[in-house]
Design a protein around this motif. Sequence first.
Motif, PDB file in Angstrom:
ATOM      1  N   GLU A   1       0.863  -1.181   0.000  1.00  0.00           N
ATOM      2  CA  GLU A   1       0.000   0.000   0.000  1.00  0.00           C
ATOM      3  C   GLU A   1       0.896   1.227   0.000  1.00  0.00           C
ATOM      4  OE1 GLU A   1      -2.703  -0.047   3.293  1.00  0.00           O
ATOM      5  OE2 GLU A   1      -3.645  -1.908   2.642  1.00  0.00           O
ATOM      6  N   TYR A   2       0.564   2.205  -0.828  1.00  0.00           N
ATOM      7  CA  TYR A   2       1.348   3.426  -0.929  1.00  0.00           C
ATOM      8  C   TYR A   2       0.499   4.605  -0.477  1.00  0.00           C
ATOM      9  CZ  TYR A   2       4.397   0.614  -3.954  1.00  0.00           C
ATOM     10  OH  TYR A   2       5.224  -0.346  -4.467  1.00  0.00           O
ATOM     11  N   GLU A   3       1.085   5.435   0.384  1.00  0.00           N
ATOM     12  CA  GLU A   3       0.394   6.602   0.926  1.00  0.00           C
ATOM     13  C   GLU A   3       1.169   7.872   0.633  1.00  0.00           C
ATOM     14  OE1 GLU A   3       0.187   5.642   5.094  1.00  0.00           O
ATOM     15  OE2 GLU A   3      -1.562   4.366   4.807  1.00  0.00           O
ATOM     16  N   ASN A   4       0.476   9.020   0.770  1.00  0.00           N
ATOM     17  CA  ASN A   4       1.153  10.311   0.639  1.00  0.00           C
ATOM     18  C   ASN A   4       1.618  10.788   2.017  1.00  0.00           C
ATOM     19  OD1 ASN A   4      -1.126  11.336   1.927  1.00  0.00           O
ATOM     20  ND2 ASN A   4      -1.922  12.379   0.115  1.00  0.00           N
ATOM     21  N   LYS A   5       2.135  11.994   2.096  1.00  0.00           N
ATOM     22  CA  LYS A   5       2.662  12.534   3.361  1.00  0.00           C
ATOM     23  C   LYS A   5       1.611  12.603   4.452  1.00  0.00           C
ATOM     24  CE  LYS A   5       6.233  15.314   1.198  1.00  0.00           C
ATOM     25  NZ  LYS A   5       6.728  16.644   0.916  1.00  0.00           N
ATOM     26  N   SER A   6       0.351  12.744   4.076  1.00  0.00           N
ATOM     27  CA  SER A   6      -0.743  12.847   5.046  1.00  0.00           C
ATOM     28  C   SER A   6      -1.322  11.481   5.408  1.00  0.00           C
ATOM     29  CB  SER A   6      -1.862  13.724   4.477  1.00  0.00           C
ATOM     30  OG  SER A   6      -1.376  14.985   4.132  1.00  0.00           O
TER      31      SER A   6
ATOM     32  N   LEU B   1      -2.961   6.172  -1.636  1.00  0.00           N
ATOM     33  CA  LEU B   1      -2.939   6.581  -3.037  1.00  0.00           C
ATOM     34  C   LEU B   1      -2.969   5.408  -4.008  1.00  0.00           C
ATOM     35  CD1 LEU B   1      -0.251   9.413  -3.034  1.00  0.00           C
ATOM     36  CD2 LEU B   1      -2.722   9.670  -3.121  1.00  0.00           C
ATOM     37  N   ALA B   2      -2.362   4.272  -3.604  1.00  0.00           N
ATOM     38  CA  ALA B   2      -2.219   3.180  -4.567  1.00  0.00           C
ATOM     39  C   ALA B   2      -1.973   1.838  -3.888  1.00  0.00           C
ATOM     40  CB  ALA B   2      -1.066   3.476  -5.515  1.00  0.00           C
ATOM     41  N   TYR B   3      -2.313   0.784  -4.635  1.00  0.00           N
ATOM     42  CA  TYR B   3      -1.943  -0.581  -4.289  1.00  0.00           C
ATOM     43  C   TYR B   3      -1.029  -1.091  -5.394  1.00  0.00           C
ATOM     44  CZ  TYR B   3      -5.849  -0.679  -0.980  1.00  0.00           C
ATOM     45  OH  TYR B   3      -6.702  -0.413   0.059  1.00  0.00           O
ATOM     46  N   HIS B   4      -0.020  -1.841  -5.004  1.00  0.00           N
ATOM     47  CA  HIS B   4       0.934  -2.419  -5.953  1.00  0.00           C
ATOM     48  C   HIS B   4       0.944  -3.931  -5.725  1.00  0.00           C
ATOM     49  CE1 HIS B   4       5.470  -2.655  -7.250  1.00  0.00           C
ATOM     50  NE2 HIS B   4       4.689  -3.414  -7.984  1.00  0.00           N
ATOM     51  N   PHE B   5       0.431  -4.658  -6.700  1.00  0.00           N
ATOM     52  CA  PHE B   5       0.383  -6.118  -6.629  1.00  0.00           C
ATOM     53  C   PHE B   5       1.470  -6.730  -7.494  1.00  0.00           C
ATOM     54  CE2 PHE B   5      -3.928  -4.793  -5.728  1.00  0.00           C
ATOM     55  CZ  PHE B   5      -4.321  -5.642  -4.707  1.00  0.00           C
ATOM     56  N   ASP B   6       2.065  -7.802  -6.980  1.00  0.00           N
ATOM     57  CA  ASP B   6       3.002  -8.601  -7.762  1.00  0.00           C
ATOM     58  C   ASP B   6       2.537 -10.041  -7.634  1.00  0.00           C
ATOM     59  OD1 ASP B   6       5.079 -10.157  -8.754  1.00  0.00           O
ATOM     60  OD2 ASP B   6       6.605  -8.741  -8.115  1.00  0.00           O
ATOM     61  N   PHE B   7       1.910 -10.550  -8.693  1.00  0.00           N
ATOM     62  CA  PHE B   7       1.323 -11.878  -8.651  1.00  0.00           C
ATOM     63  C   PHE B   7       2.258 -12.960  -9.188  1.00  0.00           C
ATOM     64  CE2 PHE B   7      -2.708  -9.357  -8.673  1.00  0.00           C
ATOM     65  CZ  PHE B   7      -3.137  -9.765  -7.414  1.00  0.00           C
ATOM     66  N   TYR B   8       3.536 -12.673  -9.301  1.00  0.00           N
ATOM     67  CA  TYR B   8       4.488 -13.632  -9.859  1.00  0.00           C
ATOM     68  C   TYR B   8       4.438 -14.980  -9.131  1.00  0.00           C
ATOM     69  CZ  TYR B   8       8.838 -15.805 -11.304  1.00  0.00           C
ATOM     70  OH  TYR B   8       9.764 -16.696 -11.781  1.00  0.00           O
ATOM     71  N   ARG B   9       4.357 -14.965  -7.823  1.00  0.00           N
ATOM     72  CA  ARG B   9       4.431 -16.189  -7.032  1.00  0.00           C
ATOM     73  C   ARG B   9       3.080 -16.896  -6.846  1.00  0.00           C
ATOM     74  NH1 ARG B   9       9.410 -16.856  -5.397  1.00  0.00           N
ATOM     75  NH2 ARG B   9      10.733 -15.089  -4.965  1.00  0.00           N
ATOM     76  N   LEU B  10       2.023 -16.369  -7.443  1.00  0.00           N
ATOM     77  CA  LEU B  10       0.720 -17.011  -7.338  1.00  0.00           C
ATOM     78  C   LEU B  10       0.736 -18.346  -8.072  1.00  0.00           C
ATOM     79  CD1 LEU B  10      -1.080 -15.039  -5.819  1.00  0.00           C
ATOM     80  CD2 LEU B  10      -2.468 -14.831  -7.858  1.00  0.00           C
ATOM     81  N   ASN B  11       0.232 -19.375  -7.421  1.00  0.00           N
ATOM     82  CA  ASN B  11       0.142 -20.695  -8.049  1.00  0.00           C
ATOM     83  C   ASN B  11      -1.210 -20.905  -8.707  1.00  0.00           C
ATOM     84  OD1 ASN B  11       2.740 -21.639  -7.248  1.00  0.00           O
ATOM     85  ND2 ASN B  11       1.937 -21.817  -5.171  1.00  0.00           N
ATOM     86  N   ASP B  12      -2.222 -20.213  -8.203  1.00  0.00           N
ATOM     87  CA  ASP B  12      -3.583 -20.362  -8.707  1.00  0.00           C
ATOM     88  C   ASP B  12      -4.268 -19.008  -8.563  1.00  0.00           C
ATOM     89  OD1 ASP B  12      -6.579 -20.821  -8.100  1.00  0.00           O
ATOM     90  OD2 ASP B  12      -5.940 -22.721  -8.979  1.00  0.00           O
ATOM     91  N   GLU B  13      -5.022 -18.608  -9.569  1.00  0.00           N
ATOM     92  CA  GLU B  13      -5.640 -17.282  -9.517  1.00  0.00           C
ATOM     93  C   GLU B  13      -6.649 -17.143  -8.381  1.00  0.00           C
ATOM     94  OE1 GLU B  13      -8.991 -17.772 -13.047  1.00  0.00           O
ATOM     95  OE2 GLU B  13      -7.367 -16.369 -13.307  1.00  0.00           O
ATOM     96  N   MET B  14      -7.160 -18.260  -7.870  1.00  0.00           N
ATOM     97  CA  MET B  14      -8.087 -18.203  -6.739  1.00  0.00           C
ATOM     98  C   MET B  14      -7.417 -17.629  -5.489  1.00  0.00           C
ATOM     99  SD  MET B  14     -10.956 -18.951  -7.949  1.00  0.00           S
ATOM    100  CE  MET B  14     -11.928 -19.087  -6.472  1.00  0.00           C
ATOM    101  N   GLU B  15      -6.092 -17.706  -5.425  1.00  0.00           N
ATOM    102  CA  GLU B  15      -5.367 -17.116  -4.301  1.00  0.00           C
ATOM    103  C   GLU B  15      -5.596 -15.608  -4.226  1.00  0.00           C
ATOM    104  OE1 GLU B  15      -1.201 -18.411  -3.784  1.00  0.00           O
ATOM    105  OE2 GLU B  15      -1.687 -19.979  -5.237  1.00  0.00           O
ATOM    106  N   ALA B  16      -5.779 -14.984  -5.377  1.00  0.00           N
ATOM    107  CA  ALA B  16      -6.047 -13.542  -5.415  1.00  0.00           C
ATOM    108  C   ALA B  16      -7.400 -13.247  -4.766  1.00  0.00           C
ATOM    109  CB  ALA B  16      -6.010 -13.026  -6.851  1.00  0.00           C
ATOM    110  N   LEU B  17      -8.383 -14.076  -5.042  1.00  0.00           N
ATOM    111  CA  LEU B  17      -9.696 -13.889  -4.410  1.00  0.00           C
ATOM    112  C   LEU B  17      -9.613 -14.124  -2.915  1.00  0.00           C
ATOM    113  CD1 LEU B  17     -12.398 -15.442  -6.762  1.00  0.00           C
ATOM    114  CD2 LEU B  17     -11.778 -13.050  -6.429  1.00  0.00           C
TER     115      LEU B  17
END
Length: 136
Positions: A63-68, A72-88
């Motif tokens: 999770e990325y935040e500003n000074k306050s 502001l953003a989420y950064h996902f890296d799904f490289y290590r996912l074995n099954d897309e259901m893990e995302a759910l």
Amino acid sequence: MNITYTEKEIDQVAKMVIEKSTNKVLLFHAPMGAGKTTLIKAIAKHLGVVDAGNSPTFGIVNEYENKSSHLLAYHFDFYRLNDEMEALDMGFEDYLNKNVWVFIEWPNKIESFLPEKSTNIYIEVIDMTTRRITIS
């Protein structure tokens, strides 16, 4: 839109990506070591993120935040996912329902769950220092 760049030009490329994005969900397609995380960190910096840190490869999401401390953003890296259901299982759909930027590395791992309105960013390695980005 195609842009060829070096790491020295990453800030200008990050600005262009923000300007050319038609929505806040950015899908980064590129081989390992192509510079996905480097580009995401530059984009986050231009959005006002305080500390973009590293790729969330081991934790899957940052999770990325500003000074306050405003999210502001989420950064996902799904490289290590074995099954897309893990995302759910981790609540991926809930992350998409917030009005923040979402950066996704390795989106091919969760194709069934990607929003229709996404900006695809393809990074091609030209040589050791040069990349070509295509935004669609």
